[in-house]
Design an enzyme around this catalytic site. Sequence first.
Site, mmCIF file in Angstrom:
data_model
loop_
_atom_site.group_PDB
_atom_site.id
_atom_site.type_symbol
_atom_site.label_atom_id
_atom_site.label_comp_id
_atom_site.label_asym_id
_atom_site.label_seq_id
_atom_site.Cartn_x
_atom_site.Cartn_y
_atom_site.Cartn_z
ATOM 1 N N SER A 1 -2.414 31.844 111.495
ATOM 2 C CA SER A 1 -1.697 32.519 110.409
ATOM 3 C C SER A 1 -2.360 32.171 109.096
ATOM 4 C CB SER A 1 -0.237 32.032 110.382
ATOM 5 O OG SER A 1 0.425 32.448 109.210
ATOM 6 N N TYR B 1 6.756 25.545 109.413
ATOM 7 C CA TYR B 1 5.829 26.520 109.985
ATOM 8 C C TYR B 1 4.392 26.252 109.549
ATOM 9 C CZ TYR B 1 3.827 31.057 111.253
ATOM 10 O OH TYR B 1 3.047 32.052 111.795
#
Length: 248
Positions: free
Chosen positions: A135, A148
Site C-alpha cells: 500500500s 495499518y
Amino acid sequence: MTISSNTRIAVVTGASSGIGEATARTLAKQGFHVVVGARRLDRLEKIAKEIEGTALELDITDQDSVDAFTAVLPRVDVLVNNAGGAKGLAQIIDADLDDWQWMWDTNVLGTLRVTKALLPKLIESGDGLIVTVTSIAAVSIYDNGSGYTAAKHAQAALHRTLRGELLGKPVRFTEVLPGAVETEFSLVRFDGDQERAEKVYEGITPLVAMDIAEVIGFAASRPSHVNLDQILVRPRDQADATRFHRTT
C-alpha cells in the site's frame, strides 16, 4: 488437483473480491491456471468456474489452512500476496489491540505463512515471481492510521528482505503499492459502515481493482531477467496518503 505438468500456475490470495478477483481474471487471460484462495469459498468457486481455474479455501491467519492449501499445489510459478486489510482509524492512545492483532496477523504473518510455504515451489519452477500488494501506507504514515501503516511497513520489509536473500535464485519480486482503490477495503475498515466507506472516495475518481490487476499482469508478463521492484500506483486526484483533490 489435475493439471498438466507444463501448465504455469498462479496463486492469488484474497481472491474472492476486489484486487484479488481482478488479478485472477487478468492472469487467467494470460494463460495461467489460476488457483484462487480465500475464506469465502462460494464466491471463489464462481470465479474459478468463470476463469477455468481452481478454488481452494484459504485462511492465511491459520497455519493448518495454509498447509492444506499449499500441499495440493503441484507447482507454483506466480504468487500474488493480495490478502490483507485495515481495521479502524484511531489515534494510538485509543488503539484497539484486537484490531492491531488482526492487521498484523493478516498483512504480515499471513504473507509470511504463504510465502514461506511456497518458496521451494517457486524456486523449483525456474522462473518464479512473487507479487506482494502492500500500500501507499508502506511508504507513508498518517494520523490515526498507525495500526495499518505499521503493518504495511512490516509487510513491505518482509517482501524487500526476500529480494536480497534470494538474489541469484530464479525468483523475481514485485511490490505493488496502491493508493486509493475503491473496493471492499474501506467497508471492512469501518465494520460495514457503507456511508462512512463511501466518504473516503467522495469527490475523487479513485482507482478500481482492475487498474491494479493490469499492473500485476504486466509484471507477470515481463521476461525472466526483468524485475519490476516497486510500483506505486495512485489516482491522479491523490498526491500522498492523505492529500487529495476533491470536487464539491
